[in-house]
Design a protein around this motif. Sequence first.
Motif, mmCIF file in Angstrom:
data_model
loop_
_atom_site.group_PDB
_atom_site.id
_atom_site.type_symbol
_atom_site.label_atom_id
_atom_site.label_comp_id
_atom_site.label_asym_id
_atom_site.label_seq_id
_atom_site.Cartn_x
_atom_site.Cartn_y
_atom_site.Cartn_z
ATOM 1 N N THR A 541 0.816 -1.212 0.000
ATOM 2 C CA THR A 541 0.000 0.000 0.000
ATOM 3 C C THR A 541 0.850 1.263 0.000
ATOM 4 O OG1 THR A 541 -0.115 0.052 2.423
ATOM 5 C CG2 THR A 541 -1.832 -1.180 1.261
ATOM 6 N N GLY A 542 2.175 1.094 0.118
ATOM 7 C CA GLY A 542 3.067 2.245 0.162
ATOM 8 C C GLY A 542 3.388 2.721 1.566
ATOM 9 N N GLU A 543 2.896 2.012 2.569
ATOM 10 C CA GLU A 543 3.191 2.382 3.955
ATOM 11 C C GLU A 543 4.658 2.095 4.252
ATOM 12 O OE1 GLU A 543 1.779 1.245 8.512
ATOM 13 O OE2 GLU A 543 0.762 0.361 6.785
ATOM 14 N N ARG A 544 5.361 3.098 4.792
ATOM 15 C CA ARG A 544 6.812 2.987 5.035
ATOM 16 C C ARG A 544 7.108 3.008 6.534
ATOM 17 N NH1 ARG A 544 5.394 6.829 1.507
ATOM 18 N NH2 ARG A 544 6.023 6.632 -0.684
ATOM 19 N N VAL A 545 8.051 2.175 6.943
ATOM 20 C CA VAL A 545 8.476 2.124 8.346
ATOM 21 C C VAL A 545 9.993 2.197 8.391
ATOM 22 C CG1 VAL A 545 8.522 0.781 10.481
ATOM 23 C CG2 VAL A 545 6.485 0.733 9.019
ATOM 24 N N HIS A 546 10.542 3.231 9.068
ATOM 25 C CA HIS A 546 11.982 3.348 9.264
ATOM 26 C C HIS A 546 12.411 2.323 10.305
ATOM 27 C CE1 HIS A 546 12.601 7.633 7.589
ATOM 28 N NE2 HIS A 546 11.441 7.168 7.182
ATOM 29 N N LEU A 547 13.391 1.515 9.994
ATOM 30 C CA LEU A 547 13.841 0.479 10.924
ATOM 31 C C LEU A 547 14.986 1.015 11.792
ATOM 32 C CD1 LEU A 547 13.783 -2.559 8.479
ATOM 33 C CD2 LEU A 547 12.103 -1.969 10.214
ATOM 34 N N LYS A 548 14.899 0.746 13.074
ATOM 35 C CA LYS A 548 15.930 1.194 14.006
ATOM 36 C C LYS A 548 17.210 0.392 13.792
ATOM 37 C CE LYS A 548 12.616 2.621 17.563
ATOM 38 N NZ LYS A 548 12.146 2.411 18.960
ATOM 39 N N LEU A 549 18.340 1.012 14.112
ATOM 40 C CA LEU A 549 19.629 0.379 13.864
ATOM 41 C C LEU A 549 19.820 -0.903 14.656
ATOM 42 C CD1 LEU A 549 21.960 3.530 13.756
ATOM 43 C CD2 LEU A 549 21.195 2.138 11.831
ATOM 44 N N ASP A 550 19.234 -0.973 15.849
ATOM 45 C CA ASP A 550 19.432 -2.168 16.675
ATOM 46 C C ASP A 550 18.388 -3.248 16.421
ATOM 47 O OD1 ASP A 550 17.308 -0.803 17.712
ATOM 48 O OD2 ASP A 550 17.941 -0.929 19.811
ATOM 49 N N ALA A 551 17.450 -3.014 15.509
ATOM 50 C CA ALA A 551 16.446 -4.037 15.180
ATOM 51 C C ALA A 551 17.123 -5.218 14.505
ATOM 52 C CB ALA A 551 15.373 -3.451 14.269
ATOM 53 N N THR A 552 16.718 -6.439 14.873
ATOM 54 C CA THR A 552 17.345 -7.635 14.322
ATOM 55 C C THR A 552 16.313 -8.512 13.617
ATOM 56 O OG1 THR A 552 17.022 -8.836 16.401
ATOM 57 C CG2 THR A 552 19.121 -7.668 16.121
ATOM 58 N N ALA A 553 16.827 -9.431 12.794
ATOM 59 C CA ALA A 553 15.994 -10.405 12.068
ATOM 60 C C ALA A 553 14.856 -9.726 11.306
ATOM 61 C CB ALA A 553 15.429 -11.451 13.035
ATOM 62 N N VAL A 554 15.148 -8.572 10.723
ATOM 63 C CA VAL A 554 14.081 -7.802 10.064
ATOM 64 C C VAL A 554 13.626 -8.446 8.757
ATOM 65 C CG1 VAL A 554 14.689 -5.586 11.096
ATOM 66 C CG2 VAL A 554 15.818 -6.303 8.991
ATOM 67 N N TYR A 555 14.503 -9.222 8.123
ATOM 68 C CA TYR A 555 14.122 -9.791 6.830
ATOM 69 C C TYR A 555 13.117 -10.922 7.002
ATOM 70 C CZ TYR A 555 14.380 -11.417 2.035
ATOM 71 O OH TYR A 555 14.046 -11.761 0.750
ATOM 72 N N THR A 556 13.374 -11.826 7.946
ATOM 73 C CA THR A 556 12.453 -12.946 8.146
ATOM 74 C C THR A 556 11.154 -12.494 8.814
ATOM 75 O OG1 THR A 556 13.581 -13.442 10.233
ATOM 76 C CG2 THR A 556 14.247 -14.706 8.290
ATOM 77 N N ALA A 557 11.155 -11.272 9.397
ATOM 78 C CA ALA A 557 9.941 -10.757 10.039
ATOM 79 C C ALA A 557 9.050 -9.977 9.085
ATOM 80 C CB ALA A 557 10.320 -9.871 11.228
ATOM 81 N N LEU A 558 9.451 -9.864 7.812
ATOM 82 C CA LEU A 558 8.637 -9.132 6.845
ATOM 83 C C LEU A 558 7.270 -9.793 6.676
ATOM 84 C CD1 LEU A 558 11.201 -8.330 3.998
ATOM 85 C CD2 LEU A 558 10.215 -6.729 5.639
ATOM 86 N N GLU A 559 6.251 -8.968 6.573
ATOM 87 C CA GLU A 559 4.908 -9.496 6.349
ATOM 88 C C GLU A 559 4.681 -9.718 4.857
ATOM 89 O OE1 GLU A 559 1.671 -7.707 8.448
ATOM 90 O OE2 GLU A 559 2.952 -7.083 10.105
ATOM 91 N N LEU A 560 3.510 -10.221 4.547
ATOM 92 C CA LEU A 560 3.171 -10.563 3.174
ATOM 93 C C LEU A 560 3.357 -9.359 2.244
ATOM 94 C CD1 LEU A 560 2.014 -12.999 1.619
ATOM 95 C CD2 LEU A 560 -0.256 -12.049 2.017
ATOM 96 N N ASN A 561 4.084 -9.557 1.137
ATOM 97 C CA ASN A 561 4.319 -8.522 0.109
ATOM 98 C C ASN A 561 5.052 -7.300 0.634
ATOM 99 O OD1 ASN A 561 3.163 -10.102 -1.840
ATOM 100 N ND2 ASN A 561 1.241 -8.974 -1.964
ATOM 101 N N GLU A 562 5.698 -7.376 1.784
ATOM 102 C CA GLU A 562 6.571 -6.289 2.244
ATOM 103 C C GLU A 562 7.970 -6.496 1.667
ATOM 104 O OE1 GLU A 562 5.036 -4.458 6.482
ATOM 105 O OE2 GLU A 562 6.518 -6.074 6.533
ATOM 106 N N ARG A 563 8.676 -5.397 1.449
ATOM 107 C CA ARG A 563 10.040 -5.452 0.933
ATOM 108 C C ARG A 563 10.917 -4.453 1.696
ATOM 109 N NH1 ARG A 563 7.683 -9.030 -0.948
ATOM 110 N NH2 ARG A 563 7.607 -9.815 -3.107
ATOM 111 N N LEU A 564 12.226 -4.711 1.668
ATOM 112 C CA LEU A 564 13.192 -3.813 2.299
ATOM 113 C C LEU A 564 13.823 -2.917 1.243
ATOM 114 C CD1 LEU A 564 15.103 -6.151 4.809
ATOM 115 C CD2 LEU A 564 13.341 -4.452 5.326
ATOM 116 N N PHE A 565 13.959 -1.640 1.573
ATOM 117 C CA PHE A 565 14.575 -0.653 0.688
ATOM 118 C C PHE A 565 15.664 0.095 1.458
ATOM 119 C CE2 PHE A 565 10.456 -1.434 -1.110
ATOM 120 C CZ PHE A 565 10.597 -1.281 -2.488
ATOM 121 N N ILE A 566 16.726 0.456 0.754
ATOM 122 C CA ILE A 566 17.746 1.314 1.349
ATOM 123 C C ILE A 566 17.872 2.569 0.493
ATOM 124 C CG2 ILE A 566 19.688 0.221 0.111
ATOM 125 C CD1 ILE A 566 21.245 0.674 2.842
#
Length: 857
Positions: A541-566
Amino acid sequence: MENKFGSLRRRCTSIMGGTPLSEALDSKDTMKQFLSDRVVKAARSLCSAMMERNPSLIRDRKYHLKTYRQCCPGKELVDWLMTQSECLQSRSQAVGMWQVLVDEGVLIHVKHELNFHDKETQFYRVQGCNGVQNHRAIEKDSEDELQESLSLLSQLGPDALLTMILRKCPSQRSTEDLEVIYEELLHVKAVAHLSTSVRKELAAVLVFESHAKAGTVLFSQGDKGTSWYIIWKGSVNVITHGKGLVTTLHEGEDFGQLALLNDAPRAATIILKEDNCHFLRVDKQDFIRILKDVEANTVRLEEHGKTVLVLEKSSEWAKQGGVGNNKYKVMSGTPEKILEHLLETVKLDTNGNDAPDACMSDFLLTHKVFMPCSQLCPALLHHYRAELSEGSDQEKAAYVLTAKQKVVKLIGQWVALYGLLLREDPVAMDFLERLKKEVENDYRLSGVLKEQLRDRRRIKVSENGYNSMSRNQVFDWFWNSEEPVGRLQPIKARDKVLHEIYNLDGKPLNLLLPVNASVQEVMSTIGKTCDDHVLVKMSSTGERVHLKLDATAVYTALELNERLFICRSDEVDDLIPLKEQQGPERGTTDILEQMGSKDIASELTNHDWELFTTVHEMELIYQVFGRHKFAGTVTANLERFVRRFNEVQHWVVTELCLCEDLMKRAVLLKKFIKIAAVLKEQKNLNSFFSVMFGLSNSAVRRLYKTWERIPSKIKRIYCAYERLLDPSRNHRAYRLAVAKLSPPYIPFIPLLLKDMTFINEGNPNYIDKLVNFEKLRMIAKTVKIVRGCRSQPYVPSSPQRGLADRMFLDGPATRLSTYSDLSLPLRSPCNIRHYIQNLKVIDNQRRLTQLSRMLES
């Protein structure tokens, strides 16, 4: 927790009572009328079956010189009903079904009593039963209608039975009645923090109270406190002088307790907010007595003037006639004292092969919450090396050997519960290696353990049918732990997984990183600094969430159709979802109509079992309490399983909303209902609920033209399944259905997580600075459900025709397309498996609704 599972939990607790049939069931009143009509129809079906199969059942009866016209005793009604359905397992179940008809006013007691009685001397008449036989003659599929009626009443029966039991005077409740009330109290918010013994005492004294009209004043501010109330149904407003409306309380919440505890006047006025409110009431004298009983059955152990362990007399021990070591159960204590108490109660048998004590397994499953391995291992080593300061040499030697055996037995149970997961913990592995050497150097202990090991392996050989067994048995903590067998292996804490991260232009960067890699580690690997770059996760839907530097395992925690961008910090607003995140533009109806419903359901279940077996029970605890509190742990397998639930749910909606042809869409809708039926038959409740949630999605429910083309028989089946989605009474319908299942089966995992979250948030971890072990016992009980589901091996379903096939047999099937030789490969198990494991879905609800409106405006 809230971000990951919040939407799913909200889905579990939302009202899903509406059904997308020709009736518009938008309001509570309409739904109530719809259900009432179905109950009346079910009553007619039962009555006509009675008149046809046993016409003498309803006749004139004489009792105490009085004649009662055209009626039947309650006992005979129960007897007859028990012969009509194989699903009825107890007379109380049948009583509940008849109580539904009493509540509806269809079955009437000759003296107009409100409760149904399973007695020879209590007589009932069926309202409007005259002339049913003629109607019966022209009715089609009468046996099917009878079974559907029995199914409906069996679903409604438990609630009616519970209400009937609550209406009884407490002194008239049977042991079975008290057990029914106690089971219900396990899921009531107001008593979640109370101990098991208190809930059992409450079950014996609760009084049912109901009020019909909104605006009724239950009590006023300043009144004398006489009762404690729990809201069973409805809601109330809390009003105080000077402030007016303070708050509104809803089902499961309570009020009035403070005035009883402090012996003070009521602090507020309670007014019913809606009609037909039901309450569970505890009167003051019972309330005070229960508090005194709890105190009388409680033992507090003190050291240096401070309480270190709180025990409560076990009701189970009393029932067993005072036999066994578990006279008291742990309520709270310091970690060290709880461990010491458990070791004291460990029973030693000849081969160490007995099942673990419930309290011990509760401790071992939850110890990381209050006693991490860095604290547990030294404590175990201390008890292992304990010595007796007084006594003869023989007594000292016996004490030392017994103490060591108890510690080793507890560790054996620990390893059995955690399995190879302990290998991921360096502290635990270092401790186990050190203790193994000490055990091997103790000739008396090692001799006993080797003999026990031979016995246990001999049992395993006889169970598994192996032909040989090595003579030289080496002591090994993990002798009975095996790597899971299957195509899918569990994700472990030390594993590396492929991270796919996108640039602003949508080009992917593929990185092989540890599963628990932090955001900072990901960015360092890419070569970007945190000063001017950010890692963002974005949904379809275009909803964006800034990930904190100390957040871990962010890739396996992605929800359906979510992607990581840098990207740079100032480029975040320029990010747009990838095309692949939007989901497919065309459906796969042509492929699906060439696959059998049972084949699809079987592959869904096979894949679900592979995913389910990779989830360790501890992942549920890590997820609920917060994975960040447990260093070096993963919840990736649980997250993958929950993501699959969402994927299947949206697959159903996507395929229906992308099917433009009305006739094909109706056939597809029928196929999904049959898939749900097969999944239920295969005891795959997770995917069953996923498919049903998809069918109840607003984008599907509004397709009225499509639903109109579904045969009425299929609609009735769908309505029966929809009852299992009913969230009322904390998903009581689902819980009753699960209670009848034997393993193996796949439970509805989101509801287990909701239960554990409910327990965690409703109870403190510590009481008076002591570990609240009663809370952990409740957590462990829920976790053990997962273990119980997998206690028997899963065997893929056979191709034989099952109940679901029989339910959907309504004449020759109508195909929209004919199969050619070229289409046959699509029906092969390999191709179906590939399709099921690579679903493409739309998870944007707004887009799904738009597609639905384009199909049927």
